[in-house]
Design a protein around this motif. Structure first.
Motif, mmCIF file in Angstrom:
data_model
loop_
_atom_site.group_PDB
_atom_site.id
_atom_site.type_symbol
_atom_site.label_atom_id
_atom_site.label_comp_id
_atom_site.label_asym_id
_atom_site.label_seq_id
_atom_site.Cartn_x
_atom_site.Cartn_y
_atom_site.Cartn_z
ATOM 1 N N HIS A 190 39.839 37.442 -1.041
ATOM 2 C CA HIS A 190 41.197 37.228 -0.541
ATOM 3 C C HIS A 190 41.691 38.406 0.297
ATOM 4 C CE1 HIS A 190 40.902 34.255 -3.750
ATOM 5 N NE2 HIS A 190 41.945 33.640 -3.242
ATOM 6 N N THR A 191 41.205 39.576 0.026
ATOM 7 C CA THR A 191 41.618 40.742 0.811
ATOM 8 C C THR A 191 40.889 40.821 2.149
ATOM 9 O OG1 THR A 191 39.938 42.167 -0.215
ATOM 10 C CG2 THR A 191 42.065 42.001 -1.317
ATOM 11 N N ILE A 192 39.830 40.052 2.297
ATOM 12 C CA ILE A 192 39.038 40.096 3.531
ATOM 13 C C ILE A 192 39.526 39.059 4.532
ATOM 14 C CG2 ILE A 192 36.727 39.769 4.489
ATOM 15 C CD1 ILE A 192 35.588 40.739 1.841
ATOM 16 N N VAL A 193 39.800 37.844 4.075
ATOM 17 C CA VAL A 193 40.123 36.744 4.983
ATOM 18 C C VAL A 193 41.502 36.932 5.599
ATOM 19 C CG1 VAL A 193 38.643 35.129 3.753
ATOM 20 C CG2 VAL A 193 41.044 35.332 3.088
ATOM 21 N N HIS A 194 41.694 36.273 6.729
ATOM 22 C CA HIS A 194 42.974 36.346 7.438
ATOM 23 C C HIS A 194 44.023 35.462 6.772
ATOM 24 C CE1 HIS A 194 45.434 37.165 11.017
ATOM 25 N NE2 HIS A 194 45.820 35.916 10.940
ATOM 26 N N GLY A 195 43.583 34.350 6.181
ATOM 27 C CA GLY A 195 44.506 33.441 5.525
ATOM 28 C C GLY A 195 43.806 32.672 4.427
ATOM 29 N N SER A 196 44.589 32.180 3.476
ATOM 30 C CA SER A 196 44.019 31.479 2.329
ATOM 31 C C SER A 196 44.880 30.277 1.973
ATOM 32 C CB SER A 196 43.922 32.427 1.127
ATOM 33 O OG SER A 196 43.469 31.742 -0.024
ATOM 34 N N LEU A 197 44.234 29.122 1.771
ATOM 35 C CA LEU A 197 44.912 27.895 1.358
ATOM 36 C C LEU A 197 44.399 27.505 -0.016
ATOM 37 C CD1 LEU A 197 45.248 27.837 4.512
ATOM 38 C CD2 LEU A 197 45.219 25.350 4.342
ATOM 39 N N GLU A 198 45.328 27.187 -0.912
ATOM 40 C CA GLU A 198 44.977 26.815 -2.280
ATOM 41 C C GLU A 198 45.310 25.346 -2.503
ATOM 42 O OE1 GLU A 198 47.124 27.813 -6.372
ATOM 43 O OE2 GLU A 198 46.120 29.569 -5.520
ATOM 44 N N LEU A 199 44.324 24.555 -2.892
ATOM 45 C CA LEU A 199 44.502 23.131 -3.152
ATOM 46 C C LEU A 199 44.546 22.912 -4.658
ATOM 47 C CD1 LEU A 199 41.953 21.622 -0.585
ATOM 48 C CD2 LEU A 199 44.307 22.396 -0.210
ATOM 49 N N ASP A 200 45.589 22.234 -5.108
ATOM 50 C CA ASP A 200 45.776 22.002 -6.538
ATOM 51 C C ASP A 200 45.852 20.506 -6.798
ATOM 52 O OD1 ASP A 200 46.133 22.563 -9.197
ATOM 53 O OD2 ASP A 200 48.293 22.873 -9.037
ATOM 54 N N GLN A 201 45.426 20.092 -7.963
ATOM 55 C CA GLN A 201 45.418 18.678 -8.323
ATOM 56 C C GLN A 201 46.024 18.516 -9.702
ATOM 57 O OE1 GLN A 201 41.849 16.628 -7.223
ATOM 58 N NE2 GLN A 201 42.051 15.080 -8.816
ATOM 59 N N MET A 202 47.056 17.663 -9.801
ATOM 60 C CA MET A 202 47.721 17.399 -11.070
ATOM 61 C C MET A 202 47.308 16.026 -11.572
ATOM 62 S SD MET A 202 51.535 18.802 -10.224
ATOM 63 C CE MET A 202 51.736 17.548 -8.968
#
Length: 511
Positions: A190-202
């Protein structure tokens, strides 16, 4: 010293579309080009589908794109694409799956740890393909395999860092997919990438699974924070950006909208004001939905569009009930002036419902929105902890656009003490109360306005009848006291004063 106005303007970074409907809105235009991004989620959350949409968007723009797969075969990827109606023609797929002879004991490494050999070989094959194609977009599926090949977190981090440095000067935008199970072991990424998307499922106790997306990091760019609902449908992933009412602030006057019923407009002090919300509350069958239908038909006759979202009844029931009152709502539907959308609470997500309302208002120019009923709306989100805040944001948004919002809420009970499990009267600008009451051996209905923020209103209680000519609102019930208790007492006025003369007239179903 030069004036500050002489300074060159900052150049906005180039953006590249995600290819996912709604996601570019969340990302404020899309991904920043030539950067490295991480998409993480549990299996089945749509990571591969989003990656395919990203590459297909590049193919549509004439770009060279590359899909590096370490976990699925090309045949499996094409099968998944076919399920969405896609063809992967134009996408270069590079398989990096373990060779079949690795199960042979003779092929096992003896002098070196497997990670030292396999990781170097895998990386070399990836870079060789990139050098050959010079792609504009690249997807790695998935980091979990690279993590296993690396053998240690230090080697894994260094490998991802090396890939980032390699692609930084090549004009390539890279998506890396990862499983959520490995996130706790892969936080250094996470400290390396330019952006991060988190996908969650309920997984609700009842109904279909619900999915949410959150942007956890996006360097140097503003984005829409918070949770955003999304669905996976035939055709790919579709994201519903979280509604922010403050983005739609507009100035306007509270102009009354007529119901087409003079006594009702008198009771309301002129009518319902544009840009306000109205709560119709009362027992089942007291006329709440019928009043909403009157407003919708009256608006259609003026050339204004309306949208009705039905949680509790079918469009056929709405049409049948309206015909019984002499309202040509089916004609309004056929002409396109009234849009009726039935909602299945078991399959609805908050974001999807709000998107439907936004389309009705912004695209179809609806001036009235009816939600029938709030109990169905709340039942659609039983595990949502902030549904009241979401409703407040929705009402604020509709108010900013000058829409008349009519909310219907049924009370528990019929006559006597009434109760409700949803007290949202503080959110609504206007509250209209419907009650049954007993008079001279008959059950009758009454209507009154309890609240109107935008102006004065009549404070009387009037009798309401539902006839084959529509709603009939009588004179104030001044000869009774205690009407709202359900069992009023006569107050010494002349018999029949304020009461309709023909109580035996047919009374179609009101709800």
């Amino acid at each position: 010293m030069s004036d500050q106005h002489d300074r060159p303007a900052a150049i906005a970074p180039e953006t590249i579309s995600s290819g996912v409907p709604g996601l570019d809105t969340v990302l404020n235009g899309g991904y920043t080009a030539n950067r490295l991004y991480l998409i993480e989620g549990i299996p089945g959350s749509g990571k591969t589908t989003m990656a395919m949409q990203f590459l297909l968007d590049g193919v549509a723009k004439g770009e060279t794109v590359l899909y590096v797969t370490l976990s699925e075969t090309e045949a499996e990827l094409r099968e998944a694409a076919q399920a969405h109606g896609w063809t992967l023609d134009g996408i270069h797929i590079h398989e990096l799956l373990p060779a079949g002879d690795q199960l042979d004991p003779q092929s096992q490494y003896t002098m070196f740890h497997p990670s030292e050999v396999e990781l170097a070989q895998t990386t070399g094959r990836i870079l060789q393909e990139v050098e050959r194609l010079q792609p504009r977009r690249v997807v790695f599926d998935s980091l979990a395999e690279i993590r296993l090949l690396a053998g240690s977190m230090l080697r894994f981090r260094r490998q991802v860092m090396a890939l980032k440095q390699y692609f930084s000067g090549r004009g390539t935008t890279v998506l890396m997919l990862d499983d959520r199970q490995g996130v706790e072991h892969g936080l250094p990424v996470h400290t390396i990438v330019h952006g991060s998307l988190e996908l969650d499922q309920m997984r609700p106790e009842y109904g279909g699974d619900r999915r949410r997306l959150r942007v956890t990091k996006f360097r140097g760019r503003a984005f829409r924070s918070g949770n955003h609902d999304y669905i996976i449908e035939t055709g790919g992933v579709r994201v519903f950006p979280r509604l922010i009412a403050a983005h739609f602030r507009r100035d306007g006057e509270n102009v009354p909208m007529s119901s087409g019923l003079a006594p009702l407009d008198t009771l309301l002090g002129g009518g319902l004001d544009r840009g306000t919300s109205t709560l119709l509350v009362g027992a089942a069958g007291t006329g709440k939905s019928s009043l909403a239908a009157h407003y919708v038909v009256a608006a259609a006759q003026r050339g204004e569009r309306s949208a009705m979202f039905l949680f509790d009844e079918s469009p056929r029931a709405l049409v049948t009930r309206s015909r019984g009152m002499g309202l040509d709502i089916d004609g309004c539907i056929e002409s396109g002036m009234v849009a009726v959308q039935p909602i299945d609470p078991a399959e609805l997500s908050p974001g999807e419902f709000i998107e439907a309302i936004r389309n009705a208002v912004e695209r179809d120019k609806a001036s009235i929105v009816v939600i029938d009923s709030l109990s169905g709306y709340f039942n659609a989100m039983p595990e949502e902890h902030f549904v009241m805040i979401q409703l407040h944001e929705l009402l604020s948004y509709l108010g900013q656009l000058g829409v008349v919002t009519i909310l219907i809420n049924a009370q528990q009970g019929l006559i006597g003490q009434m109760s409700t499990t949803l007290d949202i009267s503080y959110l609504a600008d206007t509250v209209i109360l419907f009650r049954y009451f007993e008079a001279r051996g008959e059950v009758r209905q009454a209507i009154s306005v309890l609240k109107r923020r935008t102006g004065a209103h009549e404070r009387t209680i009037r009798e309401l009848r539902i006839t084959d000519q529509g709603l009939d609102i009588g004179e104030p019930l001044r000869q009774f006291r205690g009407v709202l208790t359900g069992v009023p007492q006569e107050d010494g006025c002349a018999p029949g004063a304020g009461i309709h003369a023909d109580p035996q007239a047919p009374n179609p179903a009101a709800q």
